[in-house]
Scaffold this motif. Structure first.
Motif, PDB file in Angstrom:
ATOM      1  N   THR A  85       0.824  -1.205   0.000  1.00 56.59           N
ATOM      2  CA  THR A  85       0.000   0.000   0.000  1.00 56.59           C
ATOM      3  C   THR A  85       0.856   1.253   0.000  1.00 56.59           C
ATOM      4  OG1 THR A  85      -1.707  -1.206   1.226  1.00 56.59           O
ATOM      5  CG2 THR A  85      -1.868   1.199   1.191  1.00 56.59           C
ATOM      6  N   THR A  86       1.951   1.229   0.751  1.00 58.12           N
ATOM      7  CA  THR A  86       2.869   2.373   0.763  1.00 58.12           C
ATOM      8  C   THR A  86       3.410   2.640  -0.636  1.00 58.12           C
ATOM      9  OG1 THR A  86       3.523   1.895   3.051  1.00 58.12           O
ATOM     10  CG2 THR A  86       4.994   3.295   1.759  1.00 58.12           C
ATOM     11  N   CYS A  87       3.849   1.584  -1.315  1.00 58.14           N
ATOM     12  CA  CYS A  87       4.351   1.727  -2.688  1.00 58.14           C
ATOM     13  C   CYS A  87       3.258   2.262  -3.606  1.00 58.14           C
ATOM     14  CB  CYS A  87       4.858   0.382  -3.214  1.00 58.14           C
ATOM     15  SG  CYS A  87       6.338  -0.239  -2.398  1.00 58.14           S
ATOM     16  N   TRP A  88       2.037   1.728  -3.465  1.00 56.25           N
ATOM     17  CA  TRP A  88       0.930   2.097  -4.340  1.00 56.25           C
ATOM     18  C   TRP A  88       0.602   3.581  -4.206  1.00 56.25           C
ATOM     19  CZ3 TRP A  88      -4.001   4.073  -4.244  1.00 56.25           C
ATOM     20  CH2 TRP A  88      -4.812   3.790  -5.347  1.00 56.25           C
ATOM     21  N   VAL A  89       0.534   4.071  -2.991  1.00 51.46           N
ATOM     22  CA  VAL A  89       0.200   5.482  -2.769  1.00 51.46           C
ATOM     23  C   VAL A  89       1.260   6.393  -3.384  1.00 51.46           C
ATOM     24  CG1 VAL A  89      -0.059   7.267  -0.999  1.00 51.46           C
ATOM     25  CG2 VAL A  89      -1.187   5.055  -0.705  1.00 51.46           C
TER      26      VAL A  89
END
Length: 476
Positions: free
Chosen positions: A342-346
């Motif tokens: 999720t961190t990468c996606w954001v």
């Protein structure tokens, strides 16, 4: 055998460094800084190999009739110079991508100390040979391309080995933050490589390669004498220390360390680890964007903002400064939330509009360049460090610690395919305008986000309480 000590900062610092963990972190940081330092000069020197000769001061004794290209370095003096630069970039990057898939396998089966030392010394040799082309007056494309291929193969020794070393010494607790800070070596190396190359680029560009080549070769010698690959190899009875809090004090326990005799994981076995395929493909597109900036940003700044080679190189370092901050922020956020995907996606989804704005209104904006660097390099840094280490020690391996190097090589090797394609496409597309290059980069960011969708969905379900959630990748 129990020793009580006063729990102050100096005491903790002593135990941290006395048992090599801090030393290994610093040492591996220096090693990979040297790797990236030796890769950067080519992007700085491009602006010198093909210049705007109408703005250069022509020596009075120079007897050349072609006023348009007298200051260029053959064979990069023709209109197809961007394509030739793409050939040089891809000679390195394709060799790097192919070699990376084999490098991890070797890294699991040979001494990491010998492997890293050999790789750094040979990388230094080939980097110096590229620079010697200036002094030997070599104007043949195949010479420079061949050097790039050999250097690309040697550079594959670095990443799987240093990640395996750090993974051997540090557990999962704060791995995202620790490796986020540690991974700033990539940006530090790019910054130092830009600054060192910039010192010589306008006078004798050969030294822009020779000096970084000597630096990485020297760190190879340092590695040979000082690297300790894992805690089980601490010299002469020095065993890892367990530091515990007890009645407001700390004490240490000396423990025997059993060497890991487990069998190294196979390539297909590593691919079956949950999350490896998704993060590998995501990194392909994330690294495509990052390496396009690495190899083409100075030339872009020079063409669009009309800076000279040194000014463009110095300004491009801000992208890497942003990358340092982005990597640390990504590590902290993923540690706190437990959501690496999720961190990468954001960060990837925010990077897409920021790239668009930078190209249209911010070519000379220092703040936008910093922000682009953070958003582009943050996910790249997180995937290649904490994510790789997490997957390389996944619970499905049942304690087999000999998967780290192979998993790291698969993820970074797949990413390196994107690293090869990005500069190649940039060289081909830039003829039709830089706007199209940025559209390509934005599309790559969006595709990287889509490839993480399944993992992001699982993490969100975990946060909502639908499935058990654990930090890292236990449930993915």
């Amino acid at each position: 055998n129990e020793v009580s000590l006063k729990p102050d900062f100096g005491c903790y610092l002593f135990y941290f460094f006395a048992r090599y963990r801090g030393f290994i972190l610093v040492l591996t940081f220096l090693f990979y800084t040297a790797y990236h330092l030796s890769r950067k000069p080519i992007s700085i020197v491009k602006s010198e190999l093909h210049r705007n000769c109408s703005t250069a001061i022509r020596p009075a004794d120079l007897n050349i009739t072609n006023n348009a290209t007298w200051c260029d370095w053959q064979p990069f003096d023709q209109d197809n110079y961007q394509t030739l630069f793409g050939v040089l970039d891809n000679s390195f990057l394709v060799a790097y991508a192919i070699g990376m898939f084999f490098s991890g396998i070797f890294g699991e089966r040979v001494s990491l100390r010998y492997y890293l030392s050999f790789g750094m010394v040979m990388s230094g040799v080939f980097t110096c040979l590229f620079g010697l082309g200036f002094y030997l007056n070599i104007h043949t494309l195949w010479y420079y391309a061949s050097i790039q291929i050999l250097n690309g193969l040697m550079q594959t020794t670095g990443w799987p080995a240093v990640v395996a070393c750090v993974g051997n010494w540090f557990g999962k607790g704060k791995r995202g933050f620790i490796m986020g800070v540690w991974n700033s070596h990539t940006s530090v190396g790019n910054i130092l490589g830009s600054l060192i190359a910039g010192v010589f680029v306008s006078s004798s560009w050969g030294m822009s390669f020779i000096v970084p080549g000597l630096i990485i070769a020297s760190t190879g010698v340092l590695c040979f004498f000082f690297l300790i690959e894992s805690q089980s190899q601490e010299p002469h009875g020095h065993h890892p220390i367990r530091v515990n809090t007890h009645n407001s004090g700390i004490y240490t326990e000396s423990q025997e360390v059993e060497e890991d005799h487990s069998k190294a994981i196979s390539f297909l076995g590593a691919l079956r680890i949950p999350g490896v395929v998704e993060f590998s493909l995501c990194l392909l597109f994330a690294k495509l964007v990052s390496y396009t900036f690495l190899y083409w940003l100075p030339l872009y700044i020079s063409n669009i903002a009309h800076f000279d080679a040194k000014q463009a190189g110095d300004m491009s370092t801000l992208f890497d400064v942003g990358g340092i901050l982005g990597g640390i922020l990504a590590g902290l956020a993923s540690d706190y939330t437990g959501g690496r995907a999720t961190t990468c996606w954001v960060m990837l989804i925010l990077a897409a509009p920021m790239l668009f704005l930078y190209n249209y209104i911010g070519q000379s904006s220092l703040g936008m360049l910093l922000l682009c660097g953070g958003l582009v390099n943050g996910p790249y840094a997180l995937i290649t460090t904490a994510v790789s280490a997490d997957l390389g020690t996944h619970e499905c391996l049942r304690g087999n610690s000999r998967a780290l190097s192979t998993v790291t090589a698969i993820i970074d090797g797949t990413g390196s395919i994107g690293a090869a394609l990005g500069p190649l496409f940039a060289g081909l597309i830039s003829h039709s305008g830089w706007n199209n290059v940025f559209y390509m980069l934005i599309s790559a960011d969006v595709l990287a986000c889509l490839l993480l969708s399944r993992l992001v969905y699982k993490e969100i379900r975990g946060w909502c309480g639908h499935i058990p959630r654990a930090r890292g990748f236990k449930e993915i």
